[in-house]
Write a protein that holds these residues in place. Structure first.
Motif, PDB file in Angstrom:
ATOM      1  N   GLY A  72      12.830   0.295  -2.861  1.00 15.32           N
ATOM      2  CA  GLY A  72      11.874   1.230  -1.947  1.00 15.32           C
ATOM      3  C   GLY A  72      10.074   0.513  -2.065  1.00 15.32           C
ATOM      4  N   GLU A  73       9.725   0.679  -2.461  1.00 15.35           N
ATOM      5  CA  GLU A  73       8.100  -0.005  -2.461  1.00 15.35           C
ATOM      6  C   GLU A  73       7.865  -0.945  -1.303  1.00 15.35           C
ATOM      7  OE1 GLU A  73       4.897  -1.465  -5.877  1.00 15.35           O
ATOM      8  OE2 GLU A  73       7.145  -1.333  -6.545  1.00 15.35           O
ATOM      9  N   PHE A  74       8.598  -1.763  -0.887  1.00 11.95           N
ATOM     10  CA  PHE A  74       8.347  -2.709   0.189  1.00 11.95           C
ATOM     11  C   PHE A  74       8.832  -1.780   1.358  1.00 11.95           C
ATOM     12  CE2 PHE A  74       9.847  -4.425   3.974  1.00 11.95           C
ATOM     13  CZ  PHE A  74       8.970  -5.755   3.940  1.00 11.95           C
ATOM     14  N   GLU A  75       9.565  -0.379   1.400  1.00 10.86           N
ATOM     15  CA  GLU A  75       9.863   0.179   2.522  1.00 10.86           C
ATOM     16  C   GLU A  75       8.820   1.530   2.944  1.00 10.86           C
ATOM     17  OE1 GLU A  75      13.143  -1.945   1.926  1.00 10.86           O
ATOM     18  OE2 GLU A  75      12.030  -0.808  -0.160  1.00 10.86           O
ATOM     19  N   GLU A  76       7.446   1.998   1.721  1.00 18.33           N
ATOM     20  CA  GLU A  76       6.190   2.268   1.103  1.00 18.33           C
ATOM     21  C   GLU A  76       5.345   1.524   1.897  1.00 18.33           C
ATOM     22  OE1 GLU A  76       6.257   3.917  -2.524  1.00 18.33           O
ATOM     23  OE2 GLU A  76       8.349   4.795  -2.071  1.00 18.33           O
ATOM     24  N   LEU A  77       5.365   0.789   2.219  1.00 19.42           N
ATOM     25  CA  LEU A  77       3.956  -0.135   3.026  1.00 19.42           C
ATOM     26  C   LEU A  77       4.439   0.712   4.631  1.00 19.42           C
ATOM     27  CD1 LEU A  77       4.552  -3.729   1.415  1.00 19.42           C
ATOM     28  CD2 LEU A  77       3.247  -1.638   0.804  1.00 19.42           C
ATOM     29  N   SER A  78       3.119  -0.122   4.573  1.00 18.18           N
ATOM     30  CA  SER A  78       2.499   0.035   6.708  1.00 18.18           C
ATOM     31  C   SER A  78       3.957  -1.095   7.215  1.00 18.18           C
ATOM     32  CB  SER A  78       1.512   0.188   7.042  1.00 18.18           C
ATOM     33  OG  SER A  78       1.306  -1.190   7.229  1.00 18.18           O
ATOM     34  N   PHE A  79       4.254  -0.368   8.214  1.00 14.29           N
ATOM     35  CA  PHE A  79       5.172  -1.227   9.313  1.00 14.29           C
ATOM     36  C   PHE A  79       4.015  -2.734   9.449  1.00 14.29           C
ATOM     37  CE2 PHE A  79       6.384  -3.236  13.278  1.00 14.29           C
ATOM     38  CZ  PHE A  79       7.766  -3.354  12.436  1.00 14.29           C
ATOM     39  N   GLU A  80       2.947  -2.509   9.351  1.00 16.27           N
ATOM     40  CA  GLU A  80       2.070  -3.975  10.042  1.00 16.27           C
ATOM     41  C   GLU A  80       2.377  -4.545   8.619  1.00 16.27           C
ATOM     42  OE1 GLU A  80       1.070  -0.531   9.941  1.00 16.27           O
ATOM     43  OE2 GLU A  80       0.999  -0.796  13.605  1.00 16.27           O
ATOM     44  N   ALA A  81       2.381  -3.925   8.188  1.00 17.17           N
ATOM     45  CA  ALA A  81       2.293  -5.086   6.255  1.00 17.17           C
ATOM     46  C   ALA A  81       3.146  -5.757   6.412  1.00 17.17           C
ATOM     47  CB  ALA A  81       1.805  -4.223   5.446  1.00 17.17           C
ATOM     48  N   ARG A  82       4.420  -4.267   6.458  1.00  9.78           N
ATOM     49  CA  ARG A  82       6.367  -5.245   6.439  1.00  9.78           C
ATOM     50  C   ARG A  82       6.954  -6.286   7.386  1.00  9.78           C
ATOM     51  NH1 ARG A  82       9.019  -0.833   7.252  1.00  9.78           N
ATOM     52  NH2 ARG A  82       7.862   0.633   8.071  1.00  9.78           N
ATOM     53  N   GLN A  83       6.298  -5.838   8.726  1.00 13.51           N
ATOM     54  CA  GLN A  83       6.281  -6.831   9.053  1.00 13.51           C
ATOM     55  C   GLN A  83       5.556  -8.191   9.268  1.00 13.51           C
ATOM     56  OE1 GLN A  83       7.489  -7.144  13.078  1.00 13.51           O
ATOM     57  NE2 GLN A  83       6.486  -9.661  12.696  1.00 13.51           N
ATOM     58  N   ARG A  84       4.048  -8.371   8.445  1.00 13.54           N
ATOM     59  CA  ARG A  84       3.116  -9.427   8.629  1.00 13.54           C
ATOM     60  C   ARG A  84       3.752 -10.145   6.891  1.00 13.54           C
ATOM     61  NH1 ARG A  84       2.708 -13.868   9.399  1.00 13.54           N
ATOM     62  NH2 ARG A  84       0.719 -15.165   8.246  1.00 13.54           N
ATOM     63  N   ILE A  85       4.206  -9.745   6.402  1.00  8.27           N
ATOM     64  CA  ILE A  85       5.350  -9.945   4.640  1.00  8.27           C
ATOM     65  C   ILE A  85       7.445 -10.668   5.070  1.00  8.27           C
ATOM     66  CG2 ILE A  85       6.868  -9.576   2.743  1.00  8.27           C
ATOM     67  CD1 ILE A  85       4.899  -7.149   2.571  1.00  8.27           C
ATOM     68  N   ALA A  86       7.157  -9.857   6.069  1.00 12.35           N
ATOM     69  CA  ALA A  86       9.416 -10.573   7.184  1.00 12.35           C
ATOM     70  C   ALA A  86       8.095 -11.781   7.164  1.00 12.35           C
ATOM     71  CB  ALA A  86       9.079  -9.488   7.900  1.00 12.35           C
ATOM     72  N   GLU A  87       7.447 -11.851   8.055  1.00 17.39           N
ATOM     73  CA  GLU A  87       6.943 -13.231   9.155  1.00 17.39           C
ATOM     74  C   GLU A  87       7.145 -14.351   7.988  1.00 17.39           C
ATOM     75  OE1 GLU A  87       5.179 -11.615  13.122  1.00 17.39           O
ATOM     76  OE2 GLU A  87       3.745 -12.297  11.485  1.00 17.39           O
ATOM     77  N   ILE A  88       6.217 -14.059   7.112  1.00 18.83           N
ATOM     78  CA  ILE A  88       5.882 -14.943   5.983  1.00 18.83           C
ATOM     79  C   ILE A  88       7.417 -15.384   5.011  1.00 18.83           C
ATOM     80  CG2 ILE A  88       4.597 -15.405   3.639  1.00 18.83           C
ATOM     81  CD1 ILE A  88       2.652 -13.161   4.493  1.00 18.83           C
ATOM     82  N   GLN A  89       7.885 -14.259   4.711  1.00 14.94           N
ATOM     83  CA  GLN A  89       9.344 -14.832   3.945  1.00 14.94           C
ATOM     84  C   GLN A  89       9.757 -15.806   5.151  1.00 14.94           C
ATOM     85  OE1 GLN A  89       9.341 -13.511   0.990  1.00 14.94           O
ATOM     86  NE2 GLN A  89       7.595 -12.843   1.903  1.00 14.94           N
ATOM     87  N   TRP A  90       9.797 -15.619   6.358  1.00  9.72           N
ATOM     88  CA  TRP A  90      10.626 -16.479   7.168  1.00  9.72           C
ATOM     89  C   TRP A  90      10.126 -17.552   7.342  1.00  9.72           C
ATOM     90  CZ3 TRP A  90      15.530 -16.189  10.298  1.00  9.72           C
ATOM     91  CH2 TRP A  90      15.661 -16.820  10.930  1.00  9.72           C
ATOM     92  N   GLU A  91       9.205 -17.767   7.836  1.00  8.10           N
ATOM     93  CA  GLU A  91       8.464 -18.962   7.512  1.00  8.10           C
ATOM     94  C   GLU A  91       8.329 -20.152   6.280  1.00  8.10           C
ATOM     95  OE1 GLU A  91       4.267 -17.450   8.756  1.00  8.10           O
ATOM     96  OE2 GLU A  91       4.700 -16.996  10.959  1.00  8.10           O
ATOM     97  N   LEU A  92       8.600 -19.461   5.089  1.00  5.25           N
ATOM     98  CA  LEU A  92       8.557 -20.374   3.617  1.00  5.25           C
ATOM     99  C   LEU A  92       9.951 -21.132   3.943  1.00  5.25           C
ATOM    100  CD1 LEU A  92       6.461 -17.882   1.370  1.00  5.25           C
ATOM    101  CD2 LEU A  92       6.335 -20.474   2.446  1.00  5.25           C
ATOM    102  N   GLY A  93      11.190 -19.732   4.290  1.00  5.66           N
ATOM    103  CA  GLY A  93      12.152 -20.470   5.056  1.00  5.66           C
ATOM    104  C   GLY A  93      13.181 -20.051   3.598  1.00  5.66           C
TER     105      GLY A  93
END
Length: 283
Positions: A72-93
């Motif tokens: 639930g901690e991730f979901e409490e972040l701003s959408f912009e932060a979650r968006q960027r984190i998701a991008e990084i996870q995808w880019e790292l494979g």
């Protein structure tokens, strides 16, 4: 290709508990790119096999940092932060980040938490999202996800009656493990060979190469192939990278990896050679 492999309800329940660790793990190349608190350097050798399987950490580059968050901690972040984190996870494979289109097919219902990256709609599977799913959605996901891990068609169900009689006579302890998924991570190809040779061995054990070499002591390299031989594949340095057990001139007992998504298999000799190349035969 996973259709036809045995995936009992009890195994599915175990998978539900193991698919994600207790905390969400996120990986970054720079420990100062976000102000989420302290990050740790990822030491791959210290990871449990469950975490490795969840996040496919063998695909991550060296030198990454990891941030663990409570559910639930991730979901409490701003959408912009979650968006960027998701991008990084995808880019790292990293594992457990999926294209929304395929996830929609897997769940059979609308999937929330969509992020954008490289022209794709992404779903980042987190503990909170997993908790929010209905049981049939979790099962639908796991049944679909495990198809990504299996390339071979199962052989046991359609095997000839004469071969099945041979197996019941010569290798009865292997029958419950033919084309079956394990309920946990850890069982590897070397343990499968050890169990095929000796039913008192632990088929769920993650056998190390040193133990396997001890098991193989006394066997000689031969040029032909008969029942009870062991096929071994080595890398350029001579280290064992795979092994399987010969049942007869046509079939082997095999496990392609040490995760719960790699079934124990009855494979043809041709299938395993296509996957691994030409083996060395030991008798």
């Amino acid at each position: 290709m996973a259709d036809g492999y045995n995936l009992p309800a009890q195994t599915l329940e175990q998978w539900k508990a193991l698919i994600l660790p207790e905390k969400d793990w996120f990986f970054f190349m720079d420990d100062e790119c976000f102000s989420y608190g302290e990050m740790d350097v990822l030491v791959k050798t210290h990871l449990s096999l469950d975490v490795k399987t969840s996040y496919l950490t063998w695909s991550l580059p060296e030198g990454v940092f990891v941030k663990k968050m409570h559910p639930g901690e991730f979901e409490e972040l701003s959408f912009e932060a979650r968006q960027r984190i998701a991008e990084i996870q995808w880019e790292l494979g990293r594992g457990l980040v999926f294209d929304h289109e395929e996830m929609g097919e897997w769940f059979g219902e609308h999937v929330p938490s969509i992020y954008r990256c490289a022209g794709k709609n992404l779903v980042l599977l987190t503990k909170a999202l997993w908790y929010s799913l209905e049981e049939h959605q979790k099962e639908g996901f796991l049944r679909s996800y495990n198809r990504m891990w299996v390339d071979d068609r199962p052989q046991w169900i359609g095997a000839a009656a004469s071969f099945k009689a041979f197996m019941h006579r010569e290798h009865p302890h292997l029958i419950p493990f033919l084309d079956v998924f394990p309920d946990r991570n850890g069982a590897n190809c070397l343990a499968a060979v050890a169990f095929a040779i000796d039913a008192s061995c632990d088929v769920y054990h993650w056998m190390q190469v040193e133990d396997f070499n001890h098991l193989m002591a006394g066997r000689k390299e031969v040029g032909d192939m008969i029942s009870k031989d062991v096929l071994v594949w080595r890398d350029l340095e001579g280290d064992v990278i795979h092994a399987c057990y010969v049942l007869n001139k046509d079939f082997v007992f095999n496990k392609h990896g040490q995760t719960m998504f790699n079934p124990w298999q009855l494979l043809t000799v041709e299938q395993v050679i296509i996957s691994w190349g030409k083996p060395v035969i030991y008798r």
